[in-house]
Design a protein around this motif. Structure first.
Motif, PDB file in Angstrom:
ATOM      1  N   GLN A  97       0.845  -1.190   0.000  1.00 42.38           N
ATOM      2  CA  GLN A  97       0.000   0.000   0.000  1.00 42.38           C
ATOM      3  C   GLN A  97       0.884   1.244   0.000  1.00 42.38           C
ATOM      4  N   VAL A  98       0.551   2.156  -0.907  1.00 43.64           N
ATOM      5  CA  VAL A  98       1.337   3.380  -1.029  1.00 43.64           C
ATOM      6  C   VAL A  98       0.956   4.361   0.063  1.00 43.64           C
ATOM      7  N   GLN A  99       1.974   4.944   0.679  1.00 44.89           N
ATOM      8  CA  GLN A  99       1.745   5.985   1.674  1.00 44.89           C
ATOM      9  C   GLN A  99       2.696   7.140   1.417  1.00 44.89           C
ATOM     10  N   LEU A 100       2.129   8.345   1.439  1.00 44.34           N
ATOM     11  CA  LEU A 100       2.908   9.570   1.248  1.00 44.34           C
ATOM     12  C   LEU A 100       2.770  10.414   2.508  1.00 44.34           C
ATOM     13  N   VAL A 101       3.893  10.836   3.057  1.00 42.89           N
ATOM     14  CA  VAL A 101       3.877  11.609   4.285  1.00 42.89           C
ATOM     15  C   VAL A 101       4.658  12.902   4.061  1.00 42.89           C
TER      16      VAL A 101
END
Length: 114
Positions: free
Chosen positions: A1-5
């Motif tokens: 799952q892609v996560q951008l922070v």
């Protein structure tokens, strides 16, 4: 799952500088054209800068000469160096892929005010 922070926002006086960071997981940022977007209340999210997989950059006219987008492949992170900030740069800043959006992160608030 892609996560951008996104991180690095804050309150700064006009003429000041900030560096925003976008740390990605679940994807490799160097494979994609990545962009920084910004949004103010009541307005659509707009692209301010993008960086292709080949390293080419493009900037909105409103930030050209003041903002620089870059990436660190080892850290899988995209940056936005913002110099000579103006009150009209006040917004929530987000990063994402350009051609196939991942789930948006929470963004980071940038406020430019004296």
């Amino acid at each position: 799952q892609v996560q951008l922070v996104e991180s690095g926002g804050g309150v700064v006086q006009p003429g000041g500088s900030l560096r925003l960071s976008c740390s990605a997981s679940g994807m490799i940022v160097s494979v994609y054209t990545m962009a920084w977007f910004r949004q103010t209340p009541g307005k659509q999210r707009e692209v301010v800068a993008h960086l292709t997989s080949g390293g080419s950059t493009n900037y909105d006219n409103s930030v050209k000469g003041r903002f620089t987008i870059s990436r660190d492949n080892g850290k899988n992170t995209v940056y936005l160096q913002m110099n000579n900030l103006k009150p009209e740069d006040t917004a929530v800043y987000y990063c994402n892929r350009v051609y196939s959006f991942a789930t948006w992160g929470q963004g980071t608030q940038v406020t430019v005010s004296s």
